[in-house]
Design an enzyme around this catalytic site. Structure first.
Site, PDB file in Angstrom:
ATOM      1  N   ASP A 146      -4.913  -6.366   2.985  1.00  0.00           N
ATOM      2  CA  ASP A 146      -3.940  -5.914   3.987  1.00  0.00           C
ATOM      3  C   ASP A 146      -4.716  -5.240   5.110  1.00  0.00           C
ATOM      4  OD1 ASP A 146      -2.103  -4.628   5.544  1.00  0.00           O
ATOM      5  OD2 ASP A 146      -0.991  -3.707   3.889  1.00  0.00           O
ATOM      6  N   LYS A 194       0.087  -4.803  13.515  1.00  0.00           N
ATOM      7  CA  LYS A 194      -0.233  -3.684  14.411  1.00  0.00           C
ATOM      8  C   LYS A 194      -0.971  -4.087  15.699  1.00  0.00           C
ATOM      9  CE  LYS A 194       0.630   0.264  11.602  1.00  0.00           C
ATOM     10  NZ  LYS A 194       0.714   0.198  10.141  1.00  0.00           N
ATOM     11  N   TYR A 227      -0.717   2.147   1.099  1.00  0.00           N
ATOM     12  CA  TYR A 227       0.522   1.962   1.863  1.00  0.00           C
ATOM     13  C   TYR A 227       0.536   0.528   2.378  1.00  0.00           C
ATOM     14  CZ  TYR A 227       4.181   2.022   5.290  1.00  0.00           C
ATOM     15  OH  TYR A 227       5.323   1.713   5.988  1.00  0.00           O
ATOM     16  N   TYR A 266      11.599   8.230   8.884  1.00  0.00           N
ATOM     17  CA  TYR A 266      11.121   9.279   7.959  1.00  0.00           C
ATOM     18  C   TYR A 266      11.464  10.673   8.462  1.00  0.00           C
ATOM     19  CZ  TYR A 266       8.248   5.712   5.703  1.00  0.00           C
ATOM     20  OH  TYR A 266       7.813   4.614   5.044  1.00  0.00           O
TER      21      TYR A 266
HETATM   22  C1  LIG Z   1       1.663  -0.184   9.134  1.00  0.00           C
HETATM   23  C2  LIG Z   1       1.221  -0.895   7.921  1.00  0.00           C
HETATM   24  C3  LIG Z   1       2.068  -1.802   7.256  1.00  0.00           C
HETATM   25  C4  LIG Z   1       3.500  -2.036   7.690  1.00  0.00           C
HETATM   26  O1  LIG Z   1       3.588  -2.590   8.954  1.00  0.00           O
HETATM   27  P1  LIG Z   1       4.997  -2.493   9.776  1.00  0.00           P
HETATM   28  O2  LIG Z   1       4.723  -3.260  11.009  1.00  0.00           O
HETATM   29  O3  LIG Z   1       5.234  -1.034   9.992  1.00  0.00           O
HETATM   30  O4  LIG Z   1       6.033  -3.094   8.910  1.00  0.00           O
HETATM   31  C5  LIG Z   1       1.569  -2.467   6.160  1.00  0.00           C
HETATM   32  N1  LIG Z   1       0.316  -2.262   5.727  1.00  0.00           N
HETATM   33  C6  LIG Z   1      -0.531  -1.414   6.338  1.00  0.00           C
HETATM   34  C7  LIG Z   1      -1.920  -1.246   5.827  1.00  0.00           C
HETATM   35  C8  LIG Z   1      -0.095  -0.678   7.440  1.00  0.00           C
HETATM   36  O5  LIG Z   1      -0.923   0.209   8.021  1.00  0.00           O
END
Ligand SMILES: *Cc1c(COP(=O)(O)O)cnc(C)c1O
Length: 427
Positions: free
Chosen positions: A242, A271, A148, A15
């Site tokens: 998510d 993460k 996101y 980015y």
């Molecule tokens: C960071 C994130 C993603 C993407 O994960 P990557 O490992 O960067 O592909 C998806 N959903 C949420 C809520 C995130 O914080």
């Protein structure tokens, strides 16, 4: 000086407008909650390397587990073969995810390497679930504004439609149904009637429970989350949580869904799963979802399979990370950070140009009325000896849970000091 290495021009950064942005600093070493730069400076990390390093860096327990696995078997393909680190991790995740111990346990774990891919898999799982049940038209998703979910195509399609990527990539990916996060009983009733109207084309609702993270650290209550989940189950629409950002204690409970006492049909984690050591993610489904893939036909099998899935080294790191959650100390640290942030960031409330200050678990947020002086802000934080990266209209702290009291005080002081200067800066 750090960052002027001529080789830096070969590295295309995330980015980043490569023409105007300052070169990256070179990091050479990490330890606990600190990062050492090539010029010798140590920075206190306020964002845990994109929210991953929950135990701090180079945690000896994770390092030892990875070292052992590295000697024995760093990688093996997952087609037709499995291994102890994955067997252990799958079973342990099933035992701690929301719903564990009930009859709607999230117990079928599909491993992959990154969060975005975990989201892709969740979307494919939802679409294939309905196809396997003969409902082929159900292939759209309901997502929320400010969401996101990642950078790959499917994940991008369920990200906030106005934040730029949708306009940039118009025509490239499927159009989903976007709604504001509902609040109040009227909002929830509208939400549910939208679900009812589009029921036959909707595969699932996808949400970041309690905290919309990269979309601006926006919070919603557990009651709203629970009501959204209940609307999905009344309308027989799948519910995907998510928890890539919120999972593993960040919001105060081990998973954010736990605070609302709900069990999604599918959950995505990533993460902090490996404690920040190495890339690992997973999509986990309930038995109801999994069972829809079982038949005599190969065509009903889940169609996904990353080359490095369930990498043993990454699974070993994740197992070691789960060990570190076992005695409950991490959640106490999160509770203590929450209390600390409430006091420490409070002085920002009265500053000119600040729209909001909010705290949830180990997340402290200062929201600006206008995005301005971003380059200056980033620079000032480094001068103050902290690693804090404002984005959009927010400055936020999501440090490793193990920050010492001195380190967290330094982070809080830096935010207040820098934001006070910022608020007085003309333009
Ligand atoms: C960071 C994130 C993603 C993407 O994960 P990557 O490992 O960067 O592909 C998806 N959903 C949420 C809520 C995130 O914080």
């Amino acid at each position: 000086m750090a960052g002027t290495d001529p080789r830096t021009r070969h590295l295309w950064r995330p980015y980043t407008q490569m023409q105007t942005e300052a070169p990256s600093l070179v990091a050479v070493e990490t330890e606990g909650a600190r990062i050492r730069l090539a010029d010798g400076r140590w920075l206190i990390d306020g964002i845990a390397s994109w929210w991953t390093a929950c135990h701090g860096y180079n945690h000896p327990h994770i390092v030892a587990a990875m070292r052992h696995q590295l000697n024995v078997m760093p990688h093996i393909m997952f087609g037709g073969l499995t291994h102890e680190p994955a067997l252990a991790l799958g079973a342990r995740l099933a035992g701690i995810l929301p719903g564990s111990g009930t009859d709607v346990t999230l117990e079928h774990v599909f491993f992959c390497d990154s969060g975005s891919v975990a989201v892709e898999i969740a979307l494919k799982m939802a679409v294939q679930y309905w196809r396997n049940k003969g409902e082929e038209e159900r292939c759209r998703f309901v997502a929320f504004r400010n969401a996101y979910h990642g950078d790959t195509m499917g994940a991008m399609s369920v990200c906030d439609p106005d934040d730029g990527m949708h306009t940039l990539f118009r025509g490239y990916f499927p159009e989903q149904i976007f709604v504001d996060l509902p609040h109040g009983s009227a909002g929830l009733a509208d939400f549910e009637s939208l679900l009812a109207r589009h029921r036959n084309e909707i595969a699932a609702v996808i949400i970041e429970p309690l905290v919309q993270a990269a979309g601006g650290m926006k919070f919603h209550d557990a009651e709203i989350l629970a009501a959204i989940g209940a609307a999905c189950s009344r309308q027989n629409i799948l519910f995907i949580a998510d928890e890539i950002a919120t999972g593993f204690g960040r919001t105060g409970t081990l998973f954010a869904c736990g605070e609302a006492d709900i069990v999604p049909d599918i959950i995505c984690i990533g993460k902090a799963l490996s404690g920040g050591a190495v890339s690992l993610a997973a999509t986990i489904a309930s038995r109801r979802i999994f069972d829809a893939f079982l038949s005599d036909e190969d065509s009903t099998a889940l169609m996904h399979g990353p080359t490095y899935m369930a990498n043993p080294l990454a699974c070993a790191a994740a197992n070691a990370s789960l060990d570190l959650f076992e005695d409950g100390e991490r959640l106490q640290q999160v509770a203590s950070l929450e209390e600390f942030f409430r006091d420490a960031l409070d002085p920002c409330r009265s500053l000119q140009g600040i729209a909001d200050v909010r705290v949830k678990g180990a997340i402290g947020v200062v929201q600006m009325e206008q995005t301005r002086h971003m380059g200056w802000l980033r620079q000032r934080f480094i001068e103050e000896g902290v690693w804090v990266r404002p984005f959009g209209d927010i400055v936020y702290l999501m440090p490793p849970f193990i920050v010492t009291n001195e380190q967290r005080a330094a982070l809080g002081d830096a935010v207040v000091t820098v934001m006070r200067e910022w608020s007085k800066k003309p333009g």
